[in-house]
Motif scaffolding. Sequence first.
Motif, short mmCIF file in Angstrom:
data_model
loop_
_atom_site.label_atom_id
_atom_site.label_comp_id
_atom_site.label_asym_id
_atom_site.label_seq_id
_atom_site.Cartn_x
_atom_site.Cartn_y
_atom_site.Cartn_z
N PHE B 97 14.73 55.34 36.41
CA PHE B 97 15.32 54.34 35.54
C PHE B 97 16.59 55.35 35.15
O PHE B 97 17.88 54.90 34.94
CB PHE B 97 14.64 54.10 34.29
N MET B 98 16.32 56.59 34.74
CA MET B 98 17.35 57.21 34.20
C MET B 98 18.50 57.47 35.45
O MET B 98 19.78 57.56 34.95
CB MET B 98 17.15 58.56 34.01
N LEU B 99 18.19 57.87 36.43
CA LEU B 99 19.37 57.96 37.60
C LEU B 99 20.06 56.66 37.68
O LEU B 99 21.12 56.84 37.97
CB LEU B 99 18.62 58.21 39.01
N SER B 100 19.19 55.45 37.34
CA SER B 100 20.09 54.30 37.90
C SER B 100 21.13 54.02 36.96
O SER B 100 22.15 53.66 36.82
CB SER B 100 19.13 53.08 38.13
N GLY B 101 20.77 54.34 35.51
CA GLY B 101 21.62 54.28 34.33
C GLY B 101 22.80 55.16 34.50
O GLY B 101 24.13 54.91 34.15
N LYS B 102 22.68 56.42 34.91
CA LYS B 102 23.75 57.38 35.10
C LYS B 102 24.37 57.65 36.41
O LYS B 102 25.44 57.23 36.67
CB LYS B 102 23.02 58.80 34.84
N VAL B 103 23.62 57.98 37.29
CA VAL B 103 24.03 58.15 38.76
C VAL B 103 24.47 57.01 39.44
O VAL B 103 25.48 56.77 40.13
CB VAL B 103 23.26 59.05 39.70
N GLY B 104 23.35 55.81 39.32
CA GLY B 104 23.62 54.50 39.92
C GLY B 104 25.04 54.07 39.48
O GLY B 104 25.81 53.36 40.27
N ALA B 105 25.25 53.98 38.23
CA ALA B 105 26.32 53.26 37.58
C ALA B 105 27.59 53.90 38.21
O ALA B 105 28.62 53.51 38.66
CB ALA B 105 26.39 53.12 36.15
N TYR B 106 27.54 55.41 37.91
CA TYR B 106 28.55 56.32 38.11
C TYR B 106 29.20 56.04 39.73
O TYR B 106 30.29 55.80 39.98
CB TYR B 106 28.39 57.74 38.12
N THR B 107 28.07 56.04 40.64
CA THR B 107 28.19 55.75 42.11
C THR B 107 28.87 54.64 42.39
O THR B 107 29.82 54.49 43.32
CB THR B 107 27.08 55.95 42.91
N SER B 108 28.36 53.32 41.79
CA SER B 108 29.06 52.06 42.47
C SER B 108 30.35 51.99 41.57
O SER B 108 31.09 51.29 42.38
CB SER B 108 27.98 51.04 41.94
N ALA B 109 30.60 52.47 40.49
CA ALA B 109 31.90 52.59 39.91
C ALA B 109 32.94 53.38 40.68
O ALA B 109 34.10 52.69 40.98
CB ALA B 109 31.90 52.94 38.52
N GLU B 110 32.42 54.59 41.12
CA GLU B 110 33.43 55.52 42.02
C GLU B 110 33.74 54.78 43.38
O GLU B 110 34.76 54.64 43.66
CB GLU B 110 32.79 56.64 42.25
N LEU B 111 32.89 54.20 43.98
CA LEU B 111 32.95 53.67 45.21
C LEU B 111 33.69 52.27 45.19
O LEU B 111 34.59 51.75 45.94
CB LEU B 111 31.54 53.43 46.18
N GLY B 112 33.53 51.40 44.22
CA GLY B 112 34.11 50.23 43.70
C GLY B 112 35.59 50.46 43.67
O GLY B 112 36.40 49.62 44.08
N THR B 113 35.97 51.70 42.80
CA THR B 113 37.22 51.83 42.73
C THR B 113 37.86 52.14 43.68
O THR B 113 39.13 51.55 44.08
CB THR B 113 37.29 52.88 41.34
N MET B 114 37.15 53.05 44.65
CA MET B 114 37.91 53.29 46.08
C MET B 114 37.91 52.25 46.86
O MET B 114 38.90 52.04 47.65
CB MET B 114 36.99 54.39 46.70
N ARG B 115 36.98 51.19 46.77
CA ARG B 115 37.30 50.11 47.39
C ARG B 115 38.44 49.21 47.13
O ARG B 115 39.34 48.61 47.90
CB ARG B 115 35.74 49.14 47.51
N VAL B 116 38.54 48.81 46.03
CA VAL B 116 39.55 47.82 45.40
C VAL B 116 40.93 48.63 45.47
O VAL B 116 41.84 47.94 45.45
CB VAL B 116 39.33 47.36 43.98
N THR B 117 41.10 49.88 45.45
CA THR B 117 42.55 50.61 45.66
C THR B 117 42.72 50.84 47.06
O THR B 117 43.28 51.81 47.49
CB THR B 117 42.35 51.77 44.68
N GLU B 118 41.96 50.45 47.98
CA GLU B 118 41.92 50.62 49.36
C GLU B 118 41.72 51.97 49.96
O GLU B 118 42.04 52.34 51.15
CB GLU B 118 43.31 50.02 49.88
N GLN B 119 41.26 52.79 49.13
CA GLN B 119 40.87 54.09 49.56
C GLN B 119 39.87 54.17 50.66
O GLN B 119 39.78 55.04 51.62
CB GLN B 119 40.64 55.05 48.37
N ILE B 120 39.06 53.12 50.68
CA ILE B 120 37.59 53.36 51.81
C ILE B 120 38.48 52.76 53.07
O ILE B 120 38.16 53.32 54.17
CB ILE B 120 36.60 52.30 51.32
N ASP B 121 39.29 51.73 53.16
CA ASP B 121 40.18 51.27 54.11
C ASP B 121 41.00 52.46 54.58
O ASP B 121 41.07 52.69 55.97
CB ASP B 121 41.15 50.22 53.82
N ALA B 122 41.59 53.34 53.85
CA ALA B 122 42.39 54.30 54.12
C ALA B 122 41.64 55.38 54.89
O ALA B 122 42.09 55.96 55.78
CB ALA B 122 43.16 55.16 53.06
#
Lengths: 256, 257
Positions: B97-122
């Motif tokens: 639960f603690m990891l999901s609140g902290k690391v889970g949210a952080y990871t999905s926000a980080e990867l999500g931002t990379m996805r929508v700014t096309e960094q993953i495509d890059a």
Amino acid sequence: MKPKAFELRRVGVAFDGRSVLRDVTLDVGEGECLVLIGPSGQGKTTLLKTMAGLIAPQDGEITVRNQNFLKMDATERLNLLKRMGMLFQRNALFDSMTCAENVAFPLRETTDGDEAWIGDKVEQFLEAVGLSQARDLYPDEISGGMQKRLGIARALALSPEIIFYDDPTAGLDPITSRKIVELIQRLRHEQNSTVIAVTNDMNRAYQMADRLALVADGGVLVTGSVEETKRHPDPRVRQFIHGSVEGPLSPVSGGG
Amino acid sequence: MNHLAHAIDEIGRTTMFFAALLKTMFRRPSRFGDVVDQTWNVTLQSLPTTAMAGFFVGAIMAVQFTMQMRDFGALGYLGGLATSGTLREVGPLLIAFMLSGKVGAYTSAELGTMRVTEQIDAVRCLGADPLQELIVPRFLGIVISSSLLLGAGLLMSVLGGMTLGHLFAHVSPEEYVRHIPTILTWPSILIGFAKCAVFAVVLATICTYRGYSATGGAKGVGRAVVTTAVSTMMCLVVMDWVTSYLAEAVMTLARGP
């Protein structure tokens, strides 16, 4: 007849059931610069990304240098992608890396070169785009024009044989735009690469293109050389290059 | 009905993503240094909160058990029971639960931002595999560090239980730890860490998948973070039931008829 870098046959792309491209048939010769023009939101970027392997089409066939692009296995595809470079519309720079690290990324990922060799290469590419001074800055610490140049340096780091430029002069002043296109031209001749570019700026399109193609209404109309395009009889081409409001083309808002 | 179909669809996509991730992990292993970096980041980010939570979980268990144990005159077993309960049930769930609140949210926000700014495509356009480069190191980082955190949290829970047991139930620290080895058997330890690993795999798959498949700008990233939180919580409680049930079945089988 030049050998073909790309052959697209009846390619169709749809998102969530909404068709964006239909029956696109297009050839790009080796060493050629093809510029895609057309109203916003009608599929230029989608076509570019489909050719770069970032979007999988629902229909049709794409052949890259006589290899079937859609049916090759993952390793073959990765090897082919290594020979392509792309500049994204909004640059897609890695914001957690410095300018130098951005350019070093593809070299570290795909070559066996040691750090000294990578450092030399990075220096060489940053120098080529005039960014040596900014090597230790992060992308959000440099101007829009510099970000664009950094994107070009990163796209060219692996000396790709096929390069895609998605709106390389978007949001730049006319002087910087001209410089960017001159840079693209110079690097293209130095590396003898095939270029496929998208732009809405007709002056820059004329400056770069060997051939132009109009993307509109989900299809592609190859219009020929700059001179042929200027004299093209199709009312859609005439409307677009003259920027007339009245005519058969109806721009759609949103990204293309 | 549409919601149900959508949910099933999402479970299928997440499972396929997990399969692709496993395939990449074995066929094209990520750089060791990247995995170590991610593990270090996750562990360091969550260590203070896990340690604090561990301390109080131990304390809560001690308080809860004291009354019943005193009635049976078995206060000597307080430490063993509290620690075993923490390791087998509360610890893994709390860490997840603690990891999901902290690391889970952080990871999905980080990867999500990379996805929508096309960094993953890059990343893909520059000849690298985004799964190998971005996803597998983050996935392994979460899974490995969850076990490290469980270990650290467990030590803190012993400390918490011991302190509270001493202050309120007057159980001396020596007495508190004396029966821990008797009750905390190897199977319990294995079950605790296996549960923790299963929860971490669930959490890491969901948060990386949500971020990786985000679409539609800032709103899309926000949606990815929220769905990560909601679906992780739901999956974790379901998985807790499944793993507890399986663990009991295995224990029964091991003990024989």
